[in-house]
Design a protein around this motif. Structure first.
Motif, mmCIF file in Angstrom:
data_model
loop_
_atom_site.group_PDB
_atom_site.id
_atom_site.type_symbol
_atom_site.label_atom_id
_atom_site.label_comp_id
_atom_site.label_asym_id
_atom_site.label_seq_id
_atom_site.Cartn_x
_atom_site.Cartn_y
_atom_site.Cartn_z
ATOM 1 N N PRO A 192 0.799 -1.231 0.000
ATOM 2 C CA PRO A 192 0.000 0.000 0.000
ATOM 3 C C PRO A 192 0.827 1.276 0.000
ATOM 4 N N TRP A 193 2.104 1.172 0.295
ATOM 5 C CA TRP A 193 2.971 2.356 0.294
ATOM 6 C C TRP A 193 2.908 3.084 -1.045
ATOM 7 N N PHE A 194 2.740 2.329 -2.136
ATOM 8 C CA PHE A 194 2.742 2.942 -3.465
ATOM 9 C C PHE A 194 1.498 3.788 -3.728
ATOM 10 N N ALA A 195 0.484 3.649 -2.893
ATOM 11 C CA ALA A 195 -0.702 4.500 -3.016
ATOM 12 C C ALA A 195 -0.604 5.749 -2.150
ATOM 13 N N GLY A 196 0.479 5.872 -1.412
ATOM 14 C CA GLY A 196 0.624 6.979 -0.482
ATOM 15 C C GLY A 196 1.402 8.144 -1.057
ATOM 16 N N ASP A 201 3.552 11.739 -4.598
ATOM 17 C CA ASP A 201 3.792 13.182 -4.621
ATOM 18 C C ASP A 201 5.267 13.574 -4.507
ATOM 19 N N ALA A 202 6.167 12.592 -4.614
ATOM 20 C CA ALA A 202 7.587 12.885 -4.383
ATOM 21 C C ALA A 202 8.124 13.968 -5.309
#
Length: 216
Positions: A192-196, A201-202
């Motif tokens: 789920p990190w990839f949806a954060g 927004d990096a």
């Protein structure tokens, strides 16, 4: 099951290493792959870059680094007698033999290992002729349709944000480089990190540098 488009050029040792390591890196996961040859030189020029081999100190590091990566991961690798070399014959042969915009794993493996194992001259005419006799004796790698296929692959890669190889595109998410394989695995596993915001927004902040104009 997720689908991966793997953009590659046989001139790239990192693409070779990623190709060889991919089954181990993604072991146990359900996925499909299309191997898509592109002309790395055109990709680099489009973005106004120099290739690693065009910067002498970076060239020295790159060749030592890929030798180390091969050693560290148990992947046989030998530098070709001349590098960089003109990869167009291998790219066109791959697409002529496949008859499509992508190549099979076996065909891709054959061409990569022809370049990156044994330390011979990759562009030697006799070796290229023997390779064509094995893979596509009745086909012409210089056929206009084959050239168009390679150009279309390269343009497609650029349209999807590819700036170097190896590049992996899944769900229109781009992963670049041999060292992106752990991230690719995590994405395929549904981390789920990839949806954060850290992923999403990096790059959403101003830069103090003027953007380089793409080359024609």
């Amino acid at each position: 099951m997720k689908h991966i488009d793997f953009y590659l050029d046989f001139i790239s040792p990192y693409a070779y290493l990623a190709f060889e390591h991919l089954p181990q890196a993604l072991e146990g996961l359900s996925y499909s792959v299309d191997y898509r040859p592109v002309l790395l030189g055109a990709v680099i020029r489009h973005h106004g870059q120099l290739g690693p081999a065009e910067i002498p100190v970076k060239r020295s590091w790159t060749y030592r680094h890929v030798m180390w990566l091969g050693h560290a991961h148990g992947i046989p690798i030998d530098m070709p007698a001349t590098h960089p070399y003109n990869p167009l014959p291998h790219l066109r042969l791959a697409l002529a033999a496949s008859g499509a915009a992508h190549t099979s794993r076996l065909l891709t493996e054959t061409l990569f290992r022809e370049v990156w194992r044994g330390g011979a001259e990759a562009a030697d005419p006799a070796r290229l002729a023997a390779l064509q006799a094995r893979l596509a004796p009745a086909l012409a790698p210089d056929d206009a349709a084959v050239k168009a296929r390679l150009k279309a692959n390269t343009e497609e890669a650029l349209a999807r944000g590819v700036f170097g190889v190896p590049a992996f595109v899944v769900d229109e998410q781009l992963f670049w480089g041999f060292d992106s394989l752990p991230a690719l695995r995590a994405y395929l596993q549904g981390d789920p990190w990839f949806a954060g915001p850290q992923w999403r927004d990096a790059d959403q902040r101003p830069s103090a540098l003027a953007p380089a104009a793409p080359r024609a």
